[in-house]
Design a protein around this motif. Structure first.
Motif, short mmCIF file in Angstrom:
data_model
loop_
_atom_site.label_atom_id
_atom_site.label_comp_id
_atom_site.label_asym_id
_atom_site.label_seq_id
_atom_site.Cartn_x
_atom_site.Cartn_y
_atom_site.Cartn_z
N PRO A 175 0.84 -1.21 0.00
CA PRO A 175 0.00 0.00 0.00
C PRO A 175 0.87 1.25 0.00
O PRO A 175 1.86 1.32 0.71
CB PRO A 175 -0.77 -0.09 1.32
CG PRO A 175 -0.40 -1.40 1.95
CD PRO A 175 0.85 -1.88 1.31
N LEU A 176 0.49 2.24 -0.81
CA LEU A 176 1.21 3.50 -0.84
C LEU A 176 1.25 4.16 0.53
O LEU A 176 2.23 4.81 0.89
CB LEU A 176 0.50 4.45 -1.80
CG LEU A 176 1.08 4.66 -3.19
CD1 LEU A 176 0.28 5.73 -3.89
CD2 LEU A 176 2.54 5.03 -3.13
N ARG A 177 0.13 4.01 1.28
CA ARG A 177 0.06 4.63 2.61
C ARG A 177 1.24 4.25 3.47
O ARG A 177 1.81 5.05 4.19
CB ARG A 177 -1.23 4.18 3.33
CG ARG A 177 -2.46 4.89 2.87
CD ARG A 177 -3.57 4.70 3.87
NE ARG A 177 -3.94 3.32 4.05
CZ ARG A 177 -4.86 2.91 4.92
NH1 ARG A 177 -5.47 3.78 5.69
NH2 ARG A 177 -5.17 1.63 5.03
N LEU B 232 -12.53 11.23 -5.12
CA LEU B 232 -12.76 9.80 -4.89
C LEU B 232 -11.45 9.08 -4.57
O LEU B 232 -11.39 8.28 -3.64
CB LEU B 232 -13.35 9.18 -6.15
CG LEU B 232 -14.83 8.90 -6.16
CD1 LEU B 232 -15.27 8.51 -7.56
CD2 LEU B 232 -15.17 7.76 -5.19
N ALA B 233 -10.43 9.34 -5.38
CA ALA B 233 -9.14 8.67 -5.16
C ALA B 233 -8.60 9.03 -3.79
O ALA B 233 -8.04 8.18 -3.09
CB ALA B 233 -8.15 9.03 -6.26
N ALA B 234 -8.77 10.29 -3.38
CA ALA B 234 -8.26 10.71 -2.08
C ALA B 234 -8.99 9.98 -0.95
O ALA B 234 -8.36 9.44 -0.04
CB ALA B 234 -8.42 12.23 -1.93
N VAL B 235 -10.33 9.93 -1.03
CA VAL B 235 -11.09 9.25 0.03
C VAL B 235 -10.74 7.76 0.04
O VAL B 235 -10.53 7.15 1.10
CB VAL B 235 -12.60 9.45 -0.17
CG1 VAL B 235 -13.39 8.59 0.81
CG2 VAL B 235 -12.98 10.92 0.01
N MET B 236 -10.66 7.15 -1.13
CA MET B 236 -10.34 5.72 -1.19
C MET B 236 -8.94 5.45 -0.65
O MET B 236 -8.70 4.44 0.02
CB MET B 236 -10.47 5.21 -2.63
CG MET B 236 -11.91 5.16 -3.14
SD MET B 236 -12.96 4.05 -2.14
CE MET B 236 -14.51 4.12 -3.04
N THR B 237 -8.00 6.34 -0.94
CA THR B 237 -6.65 6.18 -0.42
C THR B 237 -6.65 6.26 1.10
O THR B 237 -6.09 5.40 1.79
CB THR B 237 -5.73 7.28 -0.99
OG1 THR B 237 -5.68 7.15 -2.40
CG2 THR B 237 -4.32 7.18 -0.42
N LEU B 238 -7.31 7.28 1.63
CA LEU B 238 -7.26 7.53 3.07
C LEU B 238 -8.04 6.49 3.86
O LEU B 238 -7.79 6.29 5.05
CB LEU B 238 -7.80 8.94 3.37
CG LEU B 238 -6.90 10.07 2.84
CD1 LEU B 238 -7.62 11.41 2.94
CD2 LEU B 238 -5.58 10.13 3.61
N THR B 239 -9.02 5.83 3.22
CA THR B 239 -9.78 4.79 3.92
C THR B 239 -9.23 3.39 3.62
O THR B 239 -9.85 2.39 3.98
CB THR B 239 -11.28 4.84 3.54
OG1 THR B 239 -11.40 4.73 2.12
CG2 THR B 239 -11.93 6.13 3.99
#
Lengths: 243, 243
Positions: A175-177, B232-239
Motif C-alpha cells: 500500500p502507498l500509505r 474519490l481517489a483521495a477518500v479511497m486512499t485515506l480509507t
C-alpha cells in the motif's frame, strides 16, 4: 482575480509578453497601461506585472518582487505512463498536469498495443496540451512531456535519478500509505503505470531490480487512463499536496 | 482467470444467464457444459458457476457457496456531480465506477452551463456505461446513476442520509486527511463536486448548513471532470480502499 501568463522575458523589474499571449492580453482581454496581471517565469516564481506599454505583438510590464508560486506541490513527480491507444495519452497529460505532475514520460513495453509513429510531431502536440493545462489550472511551471522511451529497460535505467520509484502493478503490491509513511523527506518521485496490456512479469522483476517499490491500487481493475490519475491523486493526498 | 458475469437469476445452488450475456458466454467465449465462470449477484456476493446446459439465449449453472466480492470498498460513496457540458459526465461515470463509487447523482446548480434535456433517455445511457465499467473493472455491485437533481437545495436535502458529506469547494476548505482521521467508523459518504462554473457562495452556505464539511483539493484549479476523480481517489486512499 487578475489573469495569469507565463513568460521567460522577465528580470530586473521588467517583463514582456509577445506572440499569442500579447495578442490575448491586448486584444481579447483589452489590457491597457496600468492594468495588472500575474506573470509566471515557469520556474515556480510569480510576479505582479503592471502594463507599461501595449504595442502590436508586444506588451511590456514593470514587475513586483517575485514570490513562490503557491500551486507547486512539495514533491516533484515524474509519471512514466505505458503508451496507450488512441487519444488517451492526451487525457492522461491534461489530468496529470492538474494533479501536479512535473514531467510525463510515455514508454513502450512488451504488452503495449500502440506502436511508435511520428513521435516528434506528437510530442509537440502533447507539449501544447501540457502548457494549456498548466495555464488553465494555474501551475507555476510548464510540465514537460518527454519523447517516449522505446522499452521498459529504458524506464528502469532512469529510476536511479529519483528518491523513490513506485511501480503500479496490476497483480498488486504494497500500500502507498505504508510506503510513503516510511520516509517523509522524499522529494523526487517516479510513478510507473502500464498501458492497456499491463506489464509482463519480467518487467515487474526489472522494475524491482532497479529499486522501484511494487505498489497495488486495490482490487478493482483500473483502465490505463485511470491508474495514473489514481496513483497521482493518492501520492498528492498522502504528501499533503491535494488540500 | 475465469470470465465474470452479473446475474439476478441466482439462488438454491443454481443460476442462469440470459440475453446478451448468455450469447457472449455461449457464442463468443464458446462456453461448454462443465466450464467455470464467476457469477456475481450485483449485491457484492460472488459464486463459482459450472455450466450445466447451453441453450439458445440461456446458459444454466450449478453454483458454489457465495463469497463476498473482494472488489467492493469498505465505504459506500455517492458522488454528487455538478452536471457538466458535453460528454464529460460519461467520463466521470466510467472513472468513478473504477474508483469504487456506489452511486452517481448529477445535479444542476446556479452556475451550471448544461441544462436538463432528455434526461430519462440519457439516464439509460449512463446506466449502461456504469454497468459496462462495473463489468470491466470487476465490481461486485452495479453502481447506479440517478436522474439529475434539479437544483442544489435538492442535493442538500439528501445529505442527512450519510454519515459524512464532503463539499469540495474551489475556494478551499479543510484537508480531507484531517477530516477522515477524526472518525474511522464512517461508512456512507457523500462527495459533492461542482460543474464547470463552480459553486455560488450561497450554495457553499447551503451545503454547510446541511451538515457538509467544506473541503479543499489544493491550490491548482481542477476541471469539473478531474475534481470528482481526485476526490474519490483521495477518500479511497485515506480509507485504505486503493491498495
Amino acid at each position: 482575480m487578475p489573469h495569469r501568463y507565463f513568460t521567460t522575458e522577465i528580470g530586473s523589474g521588467r517583463a514582456a509578453l509577445t506572440g499569442p499571449d500579447a495578442h490575448h492580453l491586448a486584444d481579447v482581454m483589452r489590457g491597457r497601461v496600468g492594468d495588472q496581471v500575474i506573470l509566471c517565469d515557469a520556474n515556480a516564481v510569480e510576479y505582479t506585472g503592471t502594463i507599461t506599454s501595449v504595442q502590436p505583438g508586444r506588451v511590456e510590464f514593470s514587475v513586483s518582487e517575485g514570490y513562490p508560486s503557491a500551486a507547486e506541490p512539495s514533491v516533484e513527480i515524474t509519471l512514466y505512463a505505458g503508451y496507450p491507444k488512441q487519444g488517451k495519452l492526451e487525457d492522461i497529460i491534461r489530468h496529470s498536469v492538474e494533479l501536479g505532475v512535473h514531467r510525463v514520460v510515455p514508454f513502450f513495453s512488451r504488452y503495449c498495443v500502440a506502436a511508435p509513429k511520428k513521435e516528434e510531431a506528437k510530442r509537440e502536440r502533447y507539449a501544447r496540451i501540457a502548457v494549456e493545462a498548466a495555464k488553465q489550472c494555474g501551475r507555476g511551471i510548464l510540465p514537460e512531456v518527454s519523447l517516449p522511451l522505446p522499452d521498459f529497460a529504458s524506464v528502469c535505467r532512469e529510476l536511479k535519478d529519483y528518491d523513490r520509484a513506485f511501480f503500479f502493478y496490476e497483480c498488486g503490491g504494497s500500500p502507498l500509505r505504508t510506503l510513503l509513511k516510511e520516509d517523509k523527506a522524499v522529494r523526487r518521485i517516479a510513478l510507473i503505470t502500464g498501458s492497456e496490456g499491463g506489464f509482463a512479469p519480467e518487467e515487474a522483476d526489472l522494475a524491482a531490480a532497479a529499486g522501484a517499490r511494487t505498489v497495488g491500487l486495490g482490487p478493482r481493475i483500473l483502465r490505463c487512463e485511470t491508474a495514473p490519475l489514481a496513483a497521482l491523486a493518492a501520492v498528492m493526498t498522502l504528501t499533503g499536496n491535494l488540500e
